[in-house]
Design an enzyme around this catalytic site. Structure first.
Site, PDB file in Angstrom:
ATOM      1  N   ALA A   1       0.568  -1.465  -0.001  1.00 12.45           N
ATOM      2  CA  ALA A   1       0.004   0.298   0.007  1.00 12.45           C
ATOM      3  C   ALA A   1       0.640   0.907  -0.261  1.00 12.45           C
ATOM      4  O   ALA A   1       0.055   2.206   0.420  1.00 12.45           O
ATOM      5  CB  ALA A   1      -0.575  -0.180   0.503  1.00 12.45           C
ATOM      6  N   ALA A   2       1.714   1.028   0.003  1.00 14.61           N
ATOM      7  CA  ALA A   2       2.873   2.200   0.232  1.00 14.61           C
ATOM      8  C   ALA A   2       2.573   3.666  -1.281  1.00 14.61           C
ATOM      9  O   ALA A   2       2.471   4.868  -0.507  1.00 14.61           O
ATOM     10  CB  ALA A   2       4.121   2.129  -0.250  1.00 14.61           C
ATOM     11  N   GLY A   3       1.988   3.105  -2.679  1.00 11.21           N
ATOM     12  CA  GLY A   3       1.863   4.214  -3.203  1.00 11.21           C
ATOM     13  C   GLY A   3       1.098   4.714  -2.956  1.00 11.21           C
ATOM     14  O   GLY A   3       0.299   5.502  -3.322  1.00 11.21           O
ATOM     15  N   ASP A   4      -0.279   3.713  -2.183  1.00 10.03           N
ATOM     16  CA  ASP A   4      -1.362   4.511  -2.413  1.00 10.03           C
ATOM     17  C   ASP A   4      -1.874   5.265  -1.486  1.00 10.03           C
ATOM     18  O   ASP A   4      -2.042   6.204  -1.175  1.00 10.03           O
ATOM     19  CB  ASP A   4      -2.470   3.071  -2.091  1.00 10.03           C
ATOM     20  CG  ASP A   4      -2.571   2.251  -3.610  1.00 10.03           C
ATOM     21  OD1 ASP A   4      -3.072   2.731  -4.933  1.00 10.03           O
ATOM     22  OD2 ASP A   4      -3.114   1.207  -3.130  1.00 10.03           O
TER      23      ASP A   4
END
Length: 302
Positions: free
Chosen positions: A253-256
């Protein structure tokens, strides 16, 4: 509705993530024994909506769910996070979206998504959602819903003078006419290469890829570059904004988290460099934890 919080409209997917940890990814034909199995709410749209809500945004989310147990669980989860669910439809004819995720011991992941109801989200639903578009400070959208929905949402928001952030994930061919509706685009290195044909392996190639996206009509480009940080390209600044080095557990979920945090910071009136630094800090916290929404930090943690 909190008048002091920036209003963030998120349009996108909601899934239930089925996650298995493993030492290494299987090669075709190989069966391996994995570690712990987890059932975690996910989907790029849902993750970004939750991130924006936890990090200080007043969030309205437009998506489609099934009428199954995963749809019910997701809807309850959004309400618990304080997200406005007025424009979420449960479709009796489609299952909720699911994602099968494997995470290796270095924190890298492979993901297969069965979109289900996400692919039934319609242009008509976007057209009917006048109020959230009119009230939004920022509009955030990704590519796990049908492209005509993305086009309609971007065009509608642009027509109302709203700032649109497109997270072009998963990578796909986009109509050239879409780019001029965007305030900002946030590809990672892989997505930037897909959109421009330029392999991003450092600052010089990131500059080339961002320049090509600028020529398509996007004024501001952020290429997220994992542990390096993010390359920011505007008319007044081009360069890498670094991030802190940490031990990575799971990058799911880093990009989100980055996108949700970015929308909130810009909606709060921060300049774009400050907003990127804030978003990197949130994303760096998320990679130190396991899972999608389970890894997204709260504002007080930053």
């Amino acid at each position: 509705m909190d008048k002091n919080k920036p209003k963030i409209l998120v349009i996108g997917s909601a899934n239930m993530d089925m996650v298995i940890g493993t030492d290494h990814f299987p090669v075709p034909g190989e069966t391996i024994m994995g570690g712990q199995f987890s059932l975690i709410p996910g989907g790029k749209g849902a993750n970004q909506a939750v991130a924006a809500a936890r990090l200080g945004g007043d969030v309205c989310f437009i998506t489609q769910l099934g009428t199954d147990i995963f749809g019910d669980q997701n809807l309850e989860n959004f309400k618990r996070e304080g997200i406005d669910t007025s424009f979420i439809k449960q479709n009796p004819d489609q299952p909720s979206g699911v994602a099968l995720i494997t995470v290796d011991k270095s924190g890298e992941n492979t993901i297969i998504v069965a979109p289900g109801a996400n692919h039934s989200l319609s242009v008509a639903e976007i057209a009917a959602a006048s109020e959230p578009f009119q009230q939004a400070d920022m509009v955030l959208i990704q590519l796990e819903v049908p492209l005509p929905v993305v086009m309609e949402a971007c065009q509608k928001a642009f027509g109302l003078g709203k700032r649109v952030i497109l997270n072009p994930a998963p990578a796909m061919d986009l109509p050239e006419s879409l780019f001029r509706f965007l305030y900002l685009i946030t590809p990672n290195e892989t997505e930037a290469e897909f959109l421009t044909g330029i392999k991003v392996i450092g600052e010089a190639s990131a500059y080339q890829a961002a320049s090509r996206l600028r020529n398509k009509g996007v004024q501001r480009i952020i290429i997220t570059m994992g542990a390096v940080g993010a390359f920011l390209f505007t008319d007044t600044f081009q360069g890498i904004i670094p991030t802190t080095k940490v031990e990575v557990k799971d990058t799911t979920a880093a990009g989100d988290t980055f996108c949700g945090a970015l929308a909130v910071a810009l909606g709060n009136g921060k300049n774009i460099q400050e907003a990127v630094a804030f978003a990197l800090k949130a994303a760096t916290l998320s990679v130190q934890r396991f899972g999608a929404q389970t890894s997204i930090p709260y504002l007080e943690e930053l």
